[in-house]
Design a protein around this motif. Structure first.
Motif, PDB file in Angstrom:
ATOM      1  N   VAL A 124       0.773  -1.255   0.012  1.00  0.00           N
ATOM      2  CA  VAL A 124       0.043  -0.070   0.054  1.00  0.00           C
ATOM      3  C   VAL A 124       0.757   1.166  -0.008  1.00  0.00           C
ATOM      4  O   VAL A 124       0.590   2.075  -0.731  1.00  0.00           O
ATOM      5  CB  VAL A 124      -0.944   0.037   1.134  1.00  0.00           C
ATOM      6  N   VAL A 125       2.022   1.453   0.963  1.00  0.00           N
ATOM      7  CA  VAL A 125       2.895   2.552   1.152  1.00  0.00           C
ATOM      8  C   VAL A 125       3.515   2.695  -0.295  1.00  0.00           C
ATOM      9  O   VAL A 125       3.765   3.784  -0.799  1.00  0.00           O
ATOM     10  CB  VAL A 125       3.596   2.347   2.071  1.00  0.00           C
ATOM     11  N   ALA A 126       4.179   1.656  -0.777  1.00  0.00           N
ATOM     12  CA  ALA A 126       4.767   1.636  -2.111  1.00  0.00           C
ATOM     13  C   ALA A 126       3.960   2.027  -3.439  1.00  0.00           C
ATOM     14  O   ALA A 126       4.458   2.815  -4.152  1.00  0.00           O
ATOM     15  CB  ALA A 126       5.627   0.372  -2.373  1.00  0.00           C
ATOM     16  N   GLY A 127       2.688   1.407  -3.333  1.00  0.00           N
ATOM     17  CA  GLY A 127       1.785   1.907  -4.088  1.00  0.00           C
ATOM     18  C   GLY A 127       1.403   3.301  -4.246  1.00  0.00           C
ATOM     19  O   GLY A 127       1.422   4.075  -5.259  1.00  0.00           O
ATOM     20  N   ALA A 128       1.230   3.920  -3.149  1.00  0.00           N
ATOM     21  CA  ALA A 128       0.945   5.528  -2.917  1.00  0.00           C
ATOM     22  C   ALA A 128       2.047   6.265  -3.446  1.00  0.00           C
ATOM     23  O   ALA A 128       2.009   7.417  -4.159  1.00  0.00           O
ATOM     24  CB  ALA A 128       0.908   5.703  -1.456  1.00  0.00           C
ATOM     25  N   ALA A 129       3.483   5.749  -3.335  1.00  0.00           N
ATOM     26  CA  ALA A 129       4.535   6.369  -3.709  1.00  0.00           C
ATOM     27  C   ALA A 129       4.787   6.210  -5.279  1.00  0.00           C
ATOM     28  O   ALA A 129       5.935   6.512  -6.071  1.00  0.00           O
ATOM     29  CB  ALA A 129       5.844   5.902  -2.967  1.00  0.00           C
ATOM     30  N   CYS A 150      -0.555   3.412  11.058  1.00  0.00           N
ATOM     31  CA  CYS A 150      -0.030   4.462  10.603  1.00  0.00           C
ATOM     32  C   CYS A 150      -0.338   4.598   9.037  1.00  0.00           C
ATOM     33  O   CYS A 150      -0.025   5.795   8.611  1.00  0.00           O
ATOM     34  CB  CYS A 150       1.375   4.591  11.003  1.00  0.00           C
ATOM     35  N   VAL A 151      -0.893   3.842   8.512  1.00  0.00           N
ATOM     36  CA  VAL A 151      -1.102   4.005   6.961  1.00  0.00           C
ATOM     37  C   VAL A 151      -1.840   5.006   6.543  1.00  0.00           C
ATOM     38  O   VAL A 151      -1.277   5.614   5.538  1.00  0.00           O
ATOM     39  CB  VAL A 151      -1.508   2.585   6.534  1.00  0.00           C
ATOM     40  N   PRO A 152      -3.117   5.441   7.183  1.00  0.00           N
ATOM     41  CA  PRO A 152      -3.571   6.449   6.699  1.00  0.00           C
ATOM     42  C   PRO A 152      -2.961   7.869   6.483  1.00  0.00           C
ATOM     43  O   PRO A 152      -3.451   8.642   5.938  1.00  0.00           O
ATOM     44  CB  PRO A 152      -4.788   6.635   7.786  1.00  0.00           C
ATOM     45  N   VAL A 153      -2.035   8.041   7.612  1.00  0.00           N
ATOM     46  CA  VAL A 153      -0.968   9.233   7.575  1.00  0.00           C
ATOM     47  C   VAL A 153       0.136   9.127   6.523  1.00  0.00           C
ATOM     48  O   VAL A 153       0.453  10.009   5.730  1.00  0.00           O
ATOM     49  CB  VAL A 153      -0.670   9.425   8.910  1.00  0.00           C
ATOM     50  N   PHE A 154       0.805   7.851   6.397  1.00  0.00           N
ATOM     51  CA  PHE A 154       1.900   7.913   5.619  1.00  0.00           C
ATOM     52  C   PHE A 154       1.562   7.454   4.077  1.00  0.00           C
ATOM     53  O   PHE A 154       2.508   7.869   3.303  1.00  0.00           O
ATOM     54  CB  PHE A 154       2.800   6.620   6.041  1.00  0.00           C
ATOM     55  N   THR A 155       0.308   7.092   3.727  1.00  0.00           N
ATOM     56  CA  THR A 155       0.211   7.080   2.149  1.00  0.00           C
ATOM     57  C   THR A 155      -0.131   8.311   1.838  1.00  0.00           C
ATOM     58  O   THR A 155       0.776   8.503   0.559  1.00  0.00           O
ATOM     59  CB  THR A 155      -0.963   5.887   1.976  1.00  0.00           C
ATOM     60  N   PRO A 156      -0.670   9.279   2.236  1.00  0.00           N
ATOM     61  CA  PRO A 156      -0.575  10.801   1.418  1.00  0.00           C
ATOM     62  C   PRO A 156       0.870  11.279   1.679  1.00  0.00           C
ATOM     63  O   PRO A 156       1.087  12.066   0.680  1.00  0.00           O
ATOM     64  CB  PRO A 156      -1.775  11.618   2.344  1.00  0.00           C
ATOM     65  N   ILE A 157       1.397  11.100   2.606  1.00  0.00           N
ATOM     66  CA  ILE A 157       2.661  11.608   2.532  1.00  0.00           C
ATOM     67  C   ILE A 157       3.787  11.192   1.409  1.00  0.00           C
ATOM     68  O   ILE A 157       4.428  11.718   0.800  1.00  0.00           O
ATOM     69  CB  ILE A 157       3.526  11.259   3.820  1.00  0.00           C
ATOM     70  N   ALA A 158       3.588   9.471   1.162  1.00  0.00           N
ATOM     71  CA  ALA A 158       4.262   8.917   0.169  1.00  0.00           C
ATOM     72  C   ALA A 158       3.923   9.388  -1.191  1.00  0.00           C
ATOM     73  O   ALA A 158       4.682   9.657  -2.074  1.00  0.00           O
ATOM     74  CB  ALA A 158       3.865   7.288   0.387  1.00  0.00           C
ATOM     75  N   THR A 159       2.663   9.748  -1.422  1.00  0.00           N
ATOM     76  CA  THR A 159       2.082  10.117  -2.667  1.00  0.00           C
ATOM     77  C   THR A 159       2.548  11.558  -3.042  1.00  0.00           C
ATOM     78  O   THR A 159       2.841  11.681  -4.219  1.00  0.00           O
ATOM     79  CB  THR A 159       0.601  10.450  -2.576  1.00  0.00           C
ATOM     80  N   GLN A 160       2.917  12.298  -1.865  1.00  0.00           N
ATOM     81  CA  GLN A 160       3.547  13.638  -2.283  1.00  0.00           C
ATOM     82  C   GLN A 160       4.892  13.734  -2.167  1.00  0.00           C
ATOM     83  O   GLN A 160       5.668  14.593  -2.935  1.00  0.00           O
ATOM     84  CB  GLN A 160       2.893  14.833  -0.931  1.00  0.00           C
ATOM     85  N   LEU A 164       8.925   7.408  -1.296  1.00  0.00           N
ATOM     86  CA  LEU A 164       9.157   6.856  -0.129  1.00  0.00           C
ATOM     87  C   LEU A 164      10.130   7.537   0.598  1.00  0.00           C
ATOM     88  O   LEU A 164      10.068   7.336   1.936  1.00  0.00           O
ATOM     89  CB  LEU A 164       9.673   5.616  -0.713  1.00  0.00           C
ATOM     90  N   ALA A 165      11.047   8.280   0.200  1.00  0.00           N
ATOM     91  CA  ALA A 165      11.830   9.110   1.023  1.00  0.00           C
ATOM     92  C   ALA A 165      11.228   9.966   2.067  1.00  0.00           C
ATOM     93  O   ALA A 165      11.722  10.216   3.075  1.00  0.00           O
ATOM     94  CB  ALA A 165      13.043  10.128   0.028  1.00  0.00           C
ATOM     95  N   GLY A 166      10.170  10.634   1.698  1.00  0.00           N
ATOM     96  CA  GLY A 166       9.249  11.447   2.622  1.00  0.00           C
ATOM     97  C   GLY A 166       8.507  10.686   3.650  1.00  0.00           C
ATOM     98  O   GLY A 166       8.588  11.089   4.655  1.00  0.00           O
ATOM     99  N   ALA A 167       7.940   9.526   3.300  1.00  0.00           N
ATOM    100  CA  ALA A 167       7.350   8.318   3.967  1.00  0.00           C
ATOM    101  C   ALA A 167       8.360   8.158   5.136  1.00  0.00           C
ATOM    102  O   ALA A 167       7.915   7.955   6.185  1.00  0.00           O
ATOM    103  CB  ALA A 167       6.710   7.136   3.351  1.00  0.00           C
ATOM    104  N   PHE A 168       9.617   7.678   4.797  1.00  0.00           N
ATOM    105  CA  PHE A 168      10.260   7.192   5.953  1.00  0.00           C
ATOM    106  C   PHE A 168      11.106   8.388   6.569  1.00  0.00           C
ATOM    107  O   PHE A 168      11.414   8.184   7.728  1.00  0.00           O
ATOM    108  CB  PHE A 168      11.556   6.294   5.317  1.00  0.00           C
TER     109      PHE A 168
END
Length: 452
Positions: free
Chosen positions: A45-50, A96-106, A109-113
């Motif tokens: 999910v997180v990688a897909g958002a990024a 934490c996925v609901p918060v980290f996915t929009p961050i990854a989108t914007q 992955l560097a932003g998410a981590f």
């Protein structure tokens, strides 16, 4: 005397015991089954958002399994004050996925981590405080949180039974057939079996369901054939972390929620497995270990870890608390991460089999919450706290994706539809402001009112 000591040391029901592998392995595999699909879904999910490519997703899955093994081992074998010394599973979690996915989108992955590093720091800081705050979380509060966790997991189990919402075959009749055959097998093994058969009822039921799914053509082994043999994690493989000040508030809020869930799950583990509440030391060590694993995860490209309520339910159901069981499960997780072919084989387990096998586990989590709530006299005060908290938590969760909450900010919408958040906050606040009266005091008040 010596014989008794030897028997105790090999018991599945003693934490520091060393039961034979043949007894520990079936229970360990049940833990793997309960956590596997969720653990591999989070990095997808997180990688897909990024917008990551399939190769990146695969690597993140492998790294997540490795970190899950490490996070769980730290809990079982504490490093000084870090670790709860409880039989609890910590893996890459959905909290934490609901918060980290929009961050990854914007920000990618560097932003998410980068945001995850803040999450880890806040978790560690809360870890030093949670022991002192334990007195503000009496059984009526922790029981309400665990009850909400259990109730909130039922839709997940049912979606798995239907074939997993992201699958094109979602809702097809063959999914339900396999799911109910699996559930029936679990119940038969659990209610009619004895010894290891009874304890391994979920695993044995899953084997029955898996065989049926293979016969119905629902399992493909193409991914096993194409998977590699070895995957070694590399630090900052997905780029150096980046951070933006706009991430602070949502990350801090979701981190508090994650810690709240961990406290609830650790309480569920001690109540369900040891018939007692957790100590301040256990809570502090557990949260600190979660923070450390989350920090290491940010370095190696693994989403933030969370405690897994599914596995808490297994402990509550079979009462097996031996550290060796958790250790064997961790070794298997590590093997799944290091050897992609191994994880590819386990990933062929169909979602309906997992759903049918874990439904009873989620029920046990709910019962653990009820056990905590009713461990003290259920006064009018406590009944109000539990009733209002659960009603709001489960009621608001049904509004997710509807127009009812569209006028709230997106982060508030996310938090309001998470039962553990609403139940935790409401029960905590109500416990602080509601006058604490005993059953006798309430009876006296009613008698005085009746006399007027």
């Amino acid at each position: 005397m010596s014989t008794g000591t030897k028997e105790t040391s090999r018991s599945l029901y003693v934490f520091d015991s060393k039961p034979p592998i043949r007894k520990a392995l079936p229970i360990s595999l049940q833990h793997i089954m309960a956590m596997f699909l969720g653990t591999v879904t989070v990095p997808i999910v997180v990688a897909g958002a990024a917008g990551a490519d399939p190769a990146t997703k695969t690597l993140m899955i492998q790294y997540s399994l490795m970190m899950s093994a490490l996070a769980t081992l730290i809990q079982a074998f504490p490093l000084g004050p870090v670790g709860s010394k409880l039989p609890i599973i910590f893996c890459a979690g959905f909290t934490c996925v609901p918060v980290f996915t929009p961050i990854a989108t914007q920000y990618g992955l560097a932003g998410a981590f980068g945001a995850q590093i803040l999450c880890a720091v806040v978790t560690i800081l809360l870890g030093f405080c949670v022991g002192k705050l334990h007195k503000f979380f009496p059984t009526v509060v922790t029981g309400t949180i665990i009850l909400a966790i259990g109730l909130s997991l039922y839709p997940i189990a049912l979606k798995y039974m239907a074939g997993n919402a992201s699958s094109p075959s979602y809702g097809q009749l063959n999914n339900w057939i396999v799911a109910f055959i699996t559930l029936a097998a679990v119940l038969i093994f659990n209610l009619l079996g004895k010894g290891v058969v009874k304890m391994a009822s979920i695993l044995l039921g899953a084997v029955v369901g898996y065989i049926v799914a293979v016969c119905m053509g629902m399992v493909s082994f193409d991914g096993v054939i194409s998977a590699g043999w070895i995957a070694i994690p590399k630090p900052f493989f997905f780029g150096a972390p980046v951070f933006d000040v706009s991430m602070v508030l949502p990350v801090v809020l979701i981190t508090v929620v994650n810690v709240m869930q961990s406290v609830g799950d650790m309480t569920g583990t001690t109540v369900g497995g040891f018939d007692r509440e957790p100590t301040s030391k256990e809570l502090t060590g557990g949260v600190l270990a979660s923070g450390l694993a989350t920090l290491l995860g940010a370095v190696f490209g693994v989403p933030a870890v969370s405690s897994y309520s599914q596995n808490v339910g297994i402990v509550s159901m079979n009462k097996v608390v031996s550290r060796r069981v958790i250790t064997v499960a961790s070794v298997i997780m590590l093997a799944l991460g290091v050897v992609p072919k191994f994880s590819a084989l386990v990933s062929t387990l169909p979602a309906p089999v997992i759903g049918g096998g874990t439904l009873i586990v989620f029920g046990m989590i709910t019962l653990t919450g009820l056990k905590l709530v009713t461990s003290e006299p259920l006064t009018a005060r406590n009944s109000t706290i539990v009733g209002v908290s659960i009603a709001l938590a489960m009621g608001l969760s049904t509004l997710e994706g509807t127009q009812a909450l569209e006028n709230f900010p997106s982060l508030v919408q996310t938090l309001l539809t998470k039962p553990v958040v609403v139940a935790g906050v409401m029960s905590f606040v109500l416990n602080l402001i509601a006058p604490n009266k005993t059953v006798e005091e309430e009876a006296k008040e009613r008698a005085e009112l009746d006399a007027k």
